[in-house]
Design a protein around this motif. Sequence first.
Motif, PDB file in Angstrom:
ATOM      1  N   GLU A  85       0.833  -1.200   0.000  1.00 14.88           N
ATOM      2  CA  GLU A  85       0.000   0.000   0.000  1.00 14.88           C
ATOM      3  C   GLU A  85       0.870   1.254   0.000  1.00 14.88           C
ATOM      4  N   ASN A  86       0.311   2.349  -0.492  1.00 17.84           N
ATOM      5  CA  ASN A  86       0.936   3.651  -0.331  1.00 17.84           C
ATOM      6  C   ASN A  86       0.789   4.044   1.138  1.00 17.84           C
ATOM      7  N   PRO A  87       1.879   4.368   1.834  1.00 21.85           N
ATOM      8  CA  PRO A  87       1.767   4.637   3.272  1.00 21.85           C
ATOM      9  C   PRO A  87       1.195   6.008   3.607  1.00 21.85           C
ATOM     10  N   TYR A  88       1.029   6.861   2.583  1.00 16.32           N
ATOM     11  CA  TYR A  88       0.580   8.229   2.827  1.00 16.32           C
ATOM     12  C   TYR A  88      -0.908   8.376   2.513  1.00 16.32           C
ATOM     13  N   SER A  89      -1.644   8.945   3.439  1.00 13.02           N
ATOM     14  CA  SER A  89      -3.062   9.209   3.207  1.00 13.02           C
ATOM     15  C   SER A  89      -3.222  10.304   2.151  1.00 13.02           C
ATOM     16  N   PRO A  90      -4.344  10.325   1.431  1.00  9.03           N
ATOM     17  CA  PRO A  90      -4.575  11.407   0.466  1.00  9.03           C
ATOM     18  C   PRO A  90      -4.562  12.760   1.172  1.00  9.03           C
ATOM     19  N   PRO A  91      -4.015  13.797   0.538  1.00  9.19           N
ATOM     20  CA  PRO A  91      -4.028  15.134   1.140  1.00  9.19           C
ATOM     21  C   PRO A  91      -5.462  15.602   1.394  1.00  9.19           C
TER      22      PRO A  91
ATOM     23  N   LYS B  88      -2.055   1.975  -5.844  1.00  9.98           N
ATOM     24  CA  LYS B  88      -0.716   2.123  -5.275  1.00  9.98           C
ATOM     25  C   LYS B  88      -0.251   3.572  -5.298  1.00  9.98           C
ATOM     26  N   ALA B  89       0.189   4.060  -6.451  1.00  6.54           N
ATOM     27  CA  ALA B  89       0.731   5.408  -6.526  1.00  6.54           C
ATOM     28  C   ALA B  89      -0.307   6.476  -6.211  1.00  6.54           C
ATOM     29  N   PHE B  90      -1.587   6.196  -6.473  1.00  8.88           N
ATOM     30  CA  PHE B  90      -2.654   7.151  -6.199  1.00  8.88           C
ATOM     31  C   PHE B  90      -3.127   7.125  -4.744  1.00  8.88           C
ATOM     32  N   ALA B  91      -2.558   6.232  -3.925  1.00 12.77           N
ATOM     33  CA  ALA B  91      -3.011   6.087  -2.534  1.00 12.77           C
ATOM     34  C   ALA B  91      -4.507   5.859  -2.478  1.00 12.77           C
ATOM     35  N   LEU B  92      -5.017   4.996  -3.365  1.00 15.73           N
ATOM     36  CA  LEU B  92      -6.460   4.799  -3.497  1.00 15.73           C
ATOM     37  C   LEU B  92      -6.815   3.316  -3.427  1.00 15.73           C
ATOM     38  N   ALA B  93      -6.096   2.550  -2.610  1.00 18.20           N
ATOM     39  CA  ALA B  93      -6.380   1.124  -2.506  1.00 18.20           C
ATOM     40  C   ALA B  93      -7.818   0.875  -2.076  1.00 18.20           C
TER      41      ALA B  93
ATOM     42  N   ASP C 258       8.127  10.174  -5.281  1.00 16.29           N
ATOM     43  CA  ASP C 258       9.582  10.332  -5.255  1.00 16.29           C
ATOM     44  C   ASP C 258      10.152   9.969  -3.886  1.00 16.29           C
ATOM     45  N   GLU C 259       9.410  10.328  -2.821  1.00 16.13           N
ATOM     46  CA  GLU C 259       9.866   9.980  -1.477  1.00 16.13           C
ATOM     47  C   GLU C 259       9.875   8.469  -1.288  1.00 16.13           C
ATOM     48  N   ILE C 260       8.854   7.798  -1.807  1.00 14.41           N
ATOM     49  CA  ILE C 260       8.792   6.342  -1.678  1.00 14.41           C
ATOM     50  C   ILE C 260       9.927   5.698  -2.462  1.00 14.41           C
ATOM     51  N   ARG C 261      10.202   6.213  -3.667  1.00 16.52           N
ATOM     52  CA  ARG C 261      11.333   5.693  -4.442  1.00 16.52           C
ATOM     53  C   ARG C 261      12.640   5.839  -3.659  1.00 16.52           C
ATOM     54  N   ALA C 262      12.867   7.021  -3.099  1.00 18.24           N
ATOM     55  CA  ALA C 262      14.109   7.264  -2.360  1.00 18.24           C
ATOM     56  C   ALA C 262      14.204   6.352  -1.141  1.00 18.24           C
TER      57      ALA C 262
ATOM     58  N   ILE D 142       7.398  -0.599   1.109  1.00 13.24           N
ATOM     59  CA  ILE D 142       8.067   0.619   1.544  1.00 13.24           C
ATOM     60  C   ILE D 142       7.061   1.537   2.227  1.00 13.24           C
ATOM     61  N   GLY D 143       7.341   1.851   3.483  1.00 15.17           N
ATOM     62  CA  GLY D 143       6.466   2.718   4.251  1.00 15.17           C
ATOM     63  C   GLY D 143       7.060   4.101   4.436  1.00 15.17           C
ATOM     64  N   THR D 144       6.603   4.812   5.433  1.00 16.50           N
ATOM     65  CA  THR D 144       7.156   6.118   5.770  1.00 16.50           C
ATOM     66  C   THR D 144       8.558   5.935   6.350  1.00 16.50           C
ATOM     67  N   PRO D 145       9.350   7.004   6.416  1.00 13.87           N
ATOM     68  CA  PRO D 145      10.678   6.874   7.043  1.00 13.87           C
ATOM     69  C   PRO D 145      10.601   6.326   8.462  1.00 13.87           C
ATOM     70  N   GLN D 146       9.579   6.715   9.205  1.00 21.70           N
ATOM     71  CA  GLN D 146       9.436   6.215  10.571  1.00 21.70           C
ATOM     72  C   GLN D 146       9.147   4.710  10.590  1.00 21.70           C
ATOM     73  N   GLU D 147       8.285   4.269   9.679  1.00 24.76           N
ATOM     74  CA  GLU D 147       7.967   2.837   9.603  1.00 24.76           C
ATOM     75  C   GLU D 147       9.183   2.021   9.179  1.00 24.76           C
TER      76      GLU D 147
END
Length: 364
Positions: free
Chosen positions: A30-36, A229-234, A283-287, A346-351
């Motif tokens: 999943e995309n770890p970031y919620s939609p803005p 995935k990339a759209f954070a719309l699972a 880009d953050e997830i890629r990095a 890949i999650g957030t930096p904290q995860e």
Amino acid sequence: MTLPVRPDLAGLHPYGAPQLSVAARLNVNENPYSPPQGVVDAIAAAVHKAAEGLNRYPDRDFVALRADLAHYLAIESHVGFLQVENMWAANGSNEVMLHLHQAFGGPGRKVLSFAPTYSMYPEYARDTITDYVTLPRRDDFTLDTDAAVAAIAEIQPVMVIVASPNNPTGTALPLSDVEALCHAADQVPGGCLVVIDEAYAEFRRRGVPSALQLLPEHENLAVSRTMSKAFALAGGRLGYLAAAPAVVDALQIVRLPYHLSAVTQATARAALAHHRDLQAQVDEIRAERDDTVRWLQEQGYTVAETDANFALFGPFEDREKVFEGLLERGVLIRVTGPEGWLRVSIGTPQEMALFRSALLEVTA
């Protein structure tokens, strides 16, 4: 009570990964970031408007949504030739794949894929009484193109399915390999469709091309995508496909009437209108992925080369023990792929920091 369940389904369990409340849920890509919040508000407004007409059936052919999807791909992959007639959509790319099997598979027909790969592929085939045949990938999980071409000639499948980036390995498929598969499929009597599953395409590294570019040259090619995935719309459940109009026409025959609800269409269109906001963290997830791969390699693990938002790593003598140890520390990853390997989304930096410290503790 005795139920007349199909014999081939007797005793089987439904597909699904654990859905647990843990500190780091890194098991289903999943995309770890919620939609803005701005996108949430736009989706809510679109759904509110759609709700005013829920007494009526939705647009059965979801023409506006298909036009929006074509427009998005023109921006994302620089393929401006796609029209409404080239586009299809369904409740997740899983349903898109099921439609493909319903339209082109069936008893006495074969689908060819290359293992290890997405574990749902054999289930689509099973559900449509289609024979599922796999060939092994190379040790580095790339496709042995010569062996694949020879297998197409020998097996004569109705479909060849290749995920790029592949799940669970993250391996991307060069366009030369896609072209080789399409040319081999051209020689199959009765026809053969090459399906490239690009569910994780937005996460690929710069310069890695999409098979969408080859659609004008190959009418037997179809490219599947997802907004999960990339759209954070699972949770929105919207998958789609680009192909020749004749392929889309065949899928329209097998789909259930009004299979995409008005709410789903409204949600997807609102998300597409804000795709830049939704994909701001790609880009953050890629990095973070690249940092995770480097760190795992520094710890001595073998990591499959990945263009997706996950990494397959190993080997472990007892991967189940490592999985359980991570889970005890609040980190949920996936036991999948070849024996001895594990996959981490890949999650957030904290995860990911929690994942790294937990893995060090478990394997100390």
